[in-house]
Each structure stands twice: as C-alpha cells, then as structure tokens.
Motif scaffolding. Structure first.
Motif, PDB file in Angstrom:
ATOM      1  N   TRP A   1      77.182  -8.241  64.230  1.00 24.70           N
ATOM      2  CA  TRP A   1      75.758  -8.159  63.910  1.00 24.70           C
ATOM      3  C   TRP A   1      75.010  -7.166  64.768  1.00 24.70           C
ATOM      4  CZ3 TRP A   1      73.091  -8.887  59.883  1.00 24.70           C
ATOM      5  CH2 TRP A   1      73.569  -9.753  58.898  1.00 24.70           C
TER       6      TRP A   1
ATOM      7  N   ARG B   1      74.335  -4.197  62.906  1.00 19.64           N
ATOM      8  CA  ARG B   1      73.509  -4.326  61.703  1.00 19.64           C
ATOM      9  C   ARG B   1      72.041  -4.603  62.028  1.00 19.64           C
ATOM     10  NH1 ARG B   1      75.842  -7.727  56.906  1.00 19.64           N
ATOM     11  NH2 ARG B   1      74.248  -6.438  55.902  1.00 19.64           N
TER      12      ARG B   1
ATOM     13  N   ASP C   1      69.679  -2.510  62.685  1.00 17.17           N
ATOM     14  CA  ASP C   1      68.798  -1.618  61.929  1.00 17.17           C
ATOM     15  C   ASP C   1      68.631  -2.095  60.490  1.00 17.17           C
ATOM     16  OD1 ASP C   1      67.993   0.251  63.893  1.00 17.17           O
ATOM     17  OD2 ASP C   1      69.927   1.259  63.754  1.00 17.17           O
ATOM     18  N   SER C   2      69.700  -2.635  59.901  1.00 16.45           N
ATOM     19  CA  SER C   2      69.612  -3.176  58.539  1.00 16.45           C
ATOM     20  C   SER C   2      68.680  -4.376  58.503  1.00 16.45           C
ATOM     21  CB  SER C   2      71.003  -3.582  58.033  1.00 16.45           C
ATOM     22  OG  SER C   2      71.844  -2.459  57.933  1.00 16.45           O
ATOM     23  N   TYR C   3      68.779  -5.210  59.529  1.00 18.15           N
ATOM     24  CA  TYR C   3      67.888  -6.364  59.611  1.00 18.15           C
ATOM     25  C   TYR C   3      66.442  -5.904  59.765  1.00 18.15           C
ATOM     26  CZ  TYR C   3      65.549 -10.501  61.404  1.00 18.15           C
ATOM     27  OH  TYR C   3      64.653 -11.528  61.583  1.00 18.15           O
TER      28      TYR C   3
ATOM     29  N   ASP D   1      65.200  -3.125  58.744  1.00 19.63           N
ATOM     30  CA  ASP D   1      64.776  -2.561  57.453  1.00 19.63           C
ATOM     31  C   ASP D   1      64.212  -3.667  56.561  1.00 19.63           C
ATOM     32  OD1 ASP D   1      65.579  -0.029  58.173  1.00 19.63           O
ATOM     33  OD2 ASP D   1      67.507  -0.124  57.137  1.00 19.63           O
ATOM     34  N   ALA D   2      64.919  -4.805  56.496  1.00 23.70           N
ATOM     35  CA  ALA D   2      64.474  -5.917  55.651  1.00 23.70           C
ATOM     36  C   ALA D   2      63.190  -6.529  56.197  1.00 23.70           C
ATOM     37  CB  ALA D   2      65.574  -6.976  55.574  1.00 23.70           C
TER      38      ALA D   2
ATOM     39  N   GLN E   1      63.815   0.623  68.504  1.00 18.74           N
ATOM     40  CA  GLN E   1      63.752  -0.459  67.526  1.00 18.74           C
ATOM     41  C   GLN E   1      62.541  -1.349  67.791  1.00 18.74           C
ATOM     42  OE1 GLN E   1      67.625  -2.081  68.379  1.00 18.74           O
ATOM     43  NE2 GLN E   1      68.592  -1.036  66.622  1.00 18.74           N
TER      44      GLN E   1
ATOM     45  N   LYS F   1      72.369 -12.694  57.603  1.00 13.92           N
ATOM     46  CA  LYS F   1      73.050 -12.282  56.366  1.00 13.92           C
ATOM     47  C   LYS F   1      72.332 -12.852  55.142  1.00 13.92           C
ATOM     48  CE  LYS F   1      77.467 -12.211  53.929  1.00 13.92           C
ATOM     49  NZ  LYS F   1      76.844 -12.523  52.636  1.00 13.92           N
TER      50      LYS F   1
ATOM     51  N   LEU G   1      69.013 -11.131  54.591  1.00  9.39           N
ATOM     52  CA  LEU G   1      69.163  -9.822  53.958  1.00  9.39           C
ATOM     53  C   LEU G   1      69.476  -9.958  52.467  1.00  9.39           C
ATOM     54  CD1 LEU G   1      71.249  -7.959  56.702  1.00  9.39           C
ATOM     55  CD2 LEU G   1      68.873  -7.566  56.109  1.00  9.39           C
ATOM     56  N   ASP G   2      70.211 -11.013  52.109  1.00  4.73           N
ATOM     57  CA  ASP G   2      70.650 -11.171  50.721  1.00  4.73           C
ATOM     58  C   ASP G   2      69.580 -11.767  49.808  1.00  4.73           C
ATOM     59  OD1 ASP G   2      73.079 -10.148  51.447  1.00  4.73           O
ATOM     60  OD2 ASP G   2      74.087 -12.093  51.613  1.00  4.73           O
TER      61      ASP G   2
ATOM     62  N   TRP H   1      66.003 -11.313  50.034  1.00  2.00           N
ATOM     63  CA  TRP H   1      64.691 -10.766  50.356  1.00  2.00           C
ATOM     64  C   TRP H   1      63.682 -10.990  49.226  1.00  2.00           C
ATOM     65  CZ3 TRP H   1      61.562  -6.857  48.375  1.00  2.00           C
ATOM     66  CH2 TRP H   1      60.480  -6.507  49.184  1.00  2.00           C
TER      67      TRP H   1
END
Length: 309
Positions: A2, A5, A7-9, A11-12, A46, A273, A276-277, A279
């Motif tokens: 994680w 990830r 940056d992905s979190y 983003d959401a 961040q 997770k 993110l899935d 949103w």
C-alpha cells in the motif's frame, strides 16, 4: 504494497473532496480535522496536495480550528512542519502515550521518549502553533511512578492540550491476552488522580470527558487544556449535537437532526482498496448528506445565522 499506492488513494480522496466541495458551497465548516491515522506519514508534496485541495474546495473563513494529527514522532520532519505553515493549520497533535522507554518497547513502539521531546522542540521551532498531546494510563508494564515521570516531562513541554486516556482493550487484542501484564484498577485510579492534581497544578482545566468499551477499570478519558486552548473538534465529536462530514477510507459521516436528536451515519469503506473500488457509491452517500443539510438548514436559515454571527 500500500505504500506504493498512496498517490492512488490521494487521487480518490481528491475526487471526493472536489465533489463534496461543490455540494457544500455556501456552507462553512466550523472545524477541520485530518487524522484517525497519521497523515504526516505522507511525503511533504503529498501532504501539501491534500491541504491545498481542502483549502481550495471548502470555505474555511468561518472555521475556528484546523487540526492535523502528527502522531508518531518518527513521522515529523522540518519539511513537513513547514508545509503545515503554508496553510491555515492552527493545531497539530503529537501523541507520546508514555515517556517511559520500557513501556514504549513493551507496546511495540519504534520511537523513544527522546524522539518525542525532539519532535516537540522541532514543532515549537518550525510550526509554532498549538500542539495537543495524548497520554494513556494503565499501559502494560507501566507503574504509578513511571506515569508520574511521564506527566512531569509532558507538562514541562507545555502543550496547549493534554488528553489523558485510560487503556481500552478490544476483544481478541494481544494485550487482552496478556492481562497479567496490565496495571491493576487501583493503580490506574492512582494514575488518574495524579493526572488531575498535576494538570490542575500546571494551569490546565478539564473540558470534556467520555467513556468507551473495554476500558481498564471502567474509568474515563479526560481532555485538559490551558485557558483558551480547548479543542473544539473534541467537543463536537463527544457531544454528537452537530453534523460531521467525514471523507476518506473509514470516515463516518454523522447527520444530526437538531429538532429530534436523531443521528444518521453514513460510513465509507474502512480499507483503502474498498474505498478506491466504491468511489461512486461514496459520492451517492454524500449527495444524501448534502440533501439532509439543505433540508435542515435551508439557504435562508444560513443567511439569518450569518447576520447574527
């Protein structure tokens, strides 16, 4: 992993911030609180991105408080504290829990008491705003004498706000399985009495109290503050008389109807997770929150409140 990830979190989370910011236009948060974890584990860029999005998407002109949990001293750096100064952050939290190295080790904490002191010195030098600190009475292997030393050292650092928690153990927790290593209820009672006399003597006053499940000896958690330094967010969360909009993984939005006292809760998925899935579902919940606020506090009500402010 994680860590890769984050940056992905973010983003959401930014998507959620922007969507909710649009729904909340014309409304003013009383307080902002970033925590329920340790946001200072983010890298400086961040952290800057997160704070920028909050200040861009919400009108904070009426906010009385903006808190960021710093938590672990190993997550606090000069660069991150400098980022906080770029934004209207009025308060941070540095949470030692104890200043006894042997107790920190027994808890599996990676930091030392000296690192806590160094983090506090750095915060005073670079950040310069109010600092909260949390202590826990009844930690495994702690003693009344050790807790007294912790109080002495923390008071010497002069934080604006000190919350004294009583150890709470969830069912199945490793500490629960090691009951023999925990402090006896009478020792916890002595620690709490010592906290009261020490903090009152140092000029702190109690301003909120609450209990939670599985607390050692069925005691309380008490917030202490220097005059004029109470943490408004703590009061709001404990009283449950005001709606709270919560974003991000694990966030629980509370919608309070002031006429009936009824509270509706809208929960975001606990784990990143799932967050993110799902949103789109999260944003549907926030539409429900916006509709609730518009119904309870219509625009004409807000305008009258503003005139009386």
């Amino acid at each position: 992993v994680w860590k890769d990830r984050v940056d992905s979190y973010l983003d959401a989370l930014v998507k959620e911030l922007r969507a909710i910011g649009k729904m909340a236009r014309g409304r003013y948060p009383d307080t902002v609180y970033i925590g329920g974890g340790t946001p200072t584990t983010l890298e400086p860029d961040q952290l800057r991105r997160l704070l920028f999005e909050i200040t861009e998407n919400f009108d904070l002109s009426h906010s009385v408080e903006f808190t960021v949990e710093a938590g672990r001293p190993d997550s606090i750096t000069e660069e991150k504290l400098a980022v906080l100064r770029e934004f209207p952050v009025t308060r941070i939290s540095i949470n030692p829990q104890t200043m006894e190295d042997s107790v920190l080790k027994a808890m599996g904490r990676a930091h030392t008491a000296q690192e806590i002191t160094a983090a506090m010195d750095l915060a005073r030098e670079v950040y310069g705003g109010m600092v909260n600190m949390d202590l826990i009475a009844g930690l495994p292997t702690d003693t009344v004498e050790g807790f007294a030393r912790t109080l002495e050292q923390v008071v010497a650092m002069a934080p604006a706000n000190i919350t004294v928690h009583t150890l709470a153990l969830k069912k199945g927790a490793k500490l629960m399985e090691e009951q023999g290593r925990l402090c006896a209820p009478q020792e916890v009672a002595q620690m709490l009495a010592l906290a009261e006399s020490t903090l009152r003597g140092a000029g702190y006053v109690p301003y909120y109290l609450y209990r939670q499940k599985y607390m050692s000896g069925s005691f309380e958690n008490v917030g202490w503050a220097k005059p004029g330094c109470v943490c408004a967010y703590n009061i709001i969360m404990m009283e449950e008389l005001q709606s709270v909009l919560s974003l991000g993984a694990g966030g629980i939005t509370k919608l309070v109807n002031p006429a009936t006292g009824k509270i509706d809760r809208l929960s975001n998925p606990k784990y990143p997770k799932e967050y993110l899935d799902t949103w789109e579902k999260i944003c549907q919940h926030k539409v429900q929150a916006a509709q609730f606020q518009a119904r309870i506090y219509p625009p004409h009500y807000l305008e009258k409140s503003e005139e009386n402010h």
